[in-house]
Design a protein around this motif. Structure first.
Motif, PDB file in Angstrom:
ATOM      1  N   CYS A  58       0.837  -1.195   0.000  1.00  0.00           N
ATOM      2  CA  CYS A  58       0.000   0.000   0.000  1.00  0.00           C
ATOM      3  C   CYS A  58       0.878   1.253   0.000  1.00  0.00           C
ATOM      4  CB  CYS A  58      -0.891  -0.029   1.249  1.00  0.00           C
ATOM      5  SG  CYS A  58      -2.082   1.331   1.375  1.00  0.00           S
ATOM      6  N   ILE A  59       0.309   2.389  -0.394  1.00  0.00           N
ATOM      7  CA  ILE A  59       1.076   3.641  -0.369  1.00  0.00           C
ATOM      8  C   ILE A  59       1.231   4.192   1.043  1.00  0.00           C
ATOM      9  CG2 ILE A  59       0.336   4.276  -2.695  1.00  0.00           C
ATOM     10  CD1 ILE A  59      -1.485   6.422  -1.332  1.00  0.00           C
ATOM     11  N   SER A  78       9.668  -2.621  -5.702  1.00  0.00           N
ATOM     12  CA  SER A  78       8.606  -2.171  -4.802  1.00  0.00           C
ATOM     13  C   SER A  78       7.478  -1.539  -5.616  1.00  0.00           C
ATOM     14  CB  SER A  78       9.163  -1.157  -3.800  1.00  0.00           C
ATOM     15  OG  SER A  78       8.170  -0.757  -2.885  1.00  0.00           O
ATOM     16  N   ILE A  79       6.308  -2.189  -5.593  1.00  0.00           N
ATOM     17  CA  ILE A  79       5.117  -1.684  -6.289  1.00  0.00           C
ATOM     18  C   ILE A  79       4.150  -1.188  -5.221  1.00  0.00           C
ATOM     19  CG2 ILE A  79       3.232  -2.240  -7.875  1.00  0.00           C
ATOM     20  CD1 ILE A  79       4.907  -4.668  -8.784  1.00  0.00           C
ATOM     21  N   ARG A  80       3.732   0.069  -5.319  1.00  0.00           N
ATOM     22  CA  ARG A  80       2.870   0.616  -4.272  1.00  0.00           C
ATOM     23  C   ARG A  80       1.636   1.276  -4.867  1.00  0.00           C
ATOM     24  NH1 ARG A  80       6.292   3.432   0.487  1.00  0.00           N
ATOM     25  NH2 ARG A  80       4.317   2.980   1.534  1.00  0.00           N
ATOM     26  N   VAL A  86      -4.237  -5.427  -7.795  1.00  0.00           N
ATOM     27  CA  VAL A  86      -3.551  -5.497  -9.087  1.00  0.00           C
ATOM     28  C   VAL A  86      -4.461  -5.045 -10.219  1.00  0.00           C
ATOM     29  CG1 VAL A  86      -1.900  -7.309  -8.489  1.00  0.00           C
ATOM     30  CG2 VAL A  86      -4.157  -7.948  -9.327  1.00  0.00           C
ATOM     31  N   ASN A  87      -3.825  -4.528 -11.264  1.00  0.00           N
ATOM     32  CA  ASN A  87      -4.496  -4.260 -12.533  1.00  0.00           C
ATOM     33  C   ASN A  87      -3.528  -4.691 -13.637  1.00  0.00           C
ATOM     34  OD1 ASN A  87      -2.554  -2.237 -12.731  1.00  0.00           O
ATOM     35  ND2 ASN A  87      -3.979  -0.600 -12.172  1.00  0.00           N
ATOM     36  N   GLU A  88      -3.849  -4.410 -14.889  1.00  0.00           N
ATOM     37  CA  GLU A  88      -2.992  -4.852 -15.990  1.00  0.00           C
ATOM     38  C   GLU A  88      -1.579  -4.284 -15.885  1.00  0.00           C
ATOM     39  OE1 GLU A  88      -4.903  -3.763 -19.608  1.00  0.00           O
ATOM     40  OE2 GLU A  88      -6.194  -5.542 -19.655  1.00  0.00           O
ATOM     41  N   ASP A  89      -1.477  -3.037 -15.506  1.00  0.00           N
ATOM     42  CA  ASP A  89      -0.168  -2.398 -15.423  1.00  0.00           C
ATOM     43  C   ASP A  89       0.689  -3.028 -14.328  1.00  0.00           C
ATOM     44  OD1 ASP A  89      -0.878  -0.466 -17.424  1.00  0.00           O
ATOM     45  OD2 ASP A  89      -2.061   0.556 -15.892  1.00  0.00           O
ATOM     46  N   ILE A  90       0.069  -3.292 -13.190  1.00  0.00           N
ATOM     47  CA  ILE A  90       0.817  -3.893 -12.079  1.00  0.00           C
ATOM     48  C   ILE A  90       1.191  -5.337 -12.407  1.00  0.00           C
ATOM     49  CG2 ILE A  90       0.636  -4.625  -9.667  1.00  0.00           C
ATOM     50  CD1 ILE A  90      -1.057  -2.061  -9.215  1.00  0.00           C
ATOM     51  N   VAL A 108       2.399 -10.070  -1.712  1.00  0.00           N
ATOM     52  CA  VAL A 108       1.300  -9.108  -1.644  1.00  0.00           C
ATOM     53  C   VAL A 108       1.151  -8.745  -0.169  1.00  0.00           C
ATOM     54  CG1 VAL A 108      -1.142  -8.654  -2.077  1.00  0.00           C
ATOM     55  CG2 VAL A 108       0.162 -10.112  -3.655  1.00  0.00           C
ATOM     56  N   LEU A 109       1.493  -7.510   0.159  1.00  0.00           N
ATOM     57  CA  LEU A 109       1.582  -7.077   1.553  1.00  0.00           C
ATOM     58  C   LEU A 109       0.449  -6.118   1.913  1.00  0.00           C
ATOM     59  CD1 LEU A 109       3.293  -7.026   4.206  1.00  0.00           C
ATOM     60  CD2 LEU A 109       4.534  -5.082   3.209  1.00  0.00           C
TER      61      LEU A 109
END
Length: 208
Positions: A58-59, A78-80, A86-90, A108-109
């Protein structure tokens, strides 16, 4: 501690990667940091990066993956995004991280007392946030208890945290369903996809 190289990344397995994160979180909880020179790691990674894990979180300003897992430059992708969905970009970012860049683990945190989850529980509406919250609503609907609508709001922190855990589970399901690349990699034991929850009160990450 130096940044990961192509050689050290190649020795990592999904299980070893998970243990690295668990050990890092224990250091974080005990206010201990691995001895690393970040400026040296800047130099070490100038010609390339070889992370061992990809973390979707999460952000929330309290939940920095690099800090709570005590990792340095070049260690993790790190994806926030608010609500860690999730979506297509993530999914595309995860596919790049694992298939092309070599990470062995996806985490997935979620976290306790999540503001995005609270917004979904309260069916909040505000500009573009409305669309974001709609993506978390399935997790709210998937939690059956309590049935009393007055208890299914952000004021009930136990409900909020249960929804947050369910959101992590549904996100992992979506990764499996919507990314044949990642699903196949996991079946071949090339990667592991796991869920986890961060406790904002203790700093502890619980994997499940």
């Amino acid at each position: 501690m130096k940044a990961h190289t192509k050689e050290t990344q190649s020795t990592m397995t999904p299980e070893k990667s998970l243990n690295f994160l668990k050990e890092g979180n224990l250091r974080f909880q005990n206010n201990l940091k691995a001895n690393r020179n970040l400026l040296e790691q800047v130099n070490d990674t100038s010609d390339g990066q070889f992370p061992f894990a990809t973390i979707l979180s999460c952000i929330d300003s309290r939940v920095s993956a690099e800090l709570v897992f005590d990792q340095g430059l070049g260690d993790i992708f790190s994806i926030r995004i608010a609500g860690n969905f999730v979506n297509e970009d993530i999914l595309g970012s995860m596919e790049f991280a694992c298939k092309l860049a070599g990470t062995k683990l996806i985490v997935v945190l979620g976290h306790t007392s999540c503001g995005a989850i609270k917004g979904a529980c309260d069916h909040a509406e505000m500009g573009n946030l409305t669309k974001l919250i709609e993506k978390i609503t399935p997790a709210v609907n998937a939690v059956s208890e309590p049935t009393n609508e007055t208890q299914r709001t952000s004021k009930n922190i136990d409900f909020v945290n249960t929804v947050s855990r369910k959101n992590v589970e549904l996100t992992i399901e979506r990764i499996h369903t919507e990314s044949p690349i990642l699903s196949e990699m996991e079946k071949n034991n090339e990667i592991k996809i796991v869920g986890a929850m961060y406790d904002i009160n203790s700093g502890e990450v619980t994997f499940y």
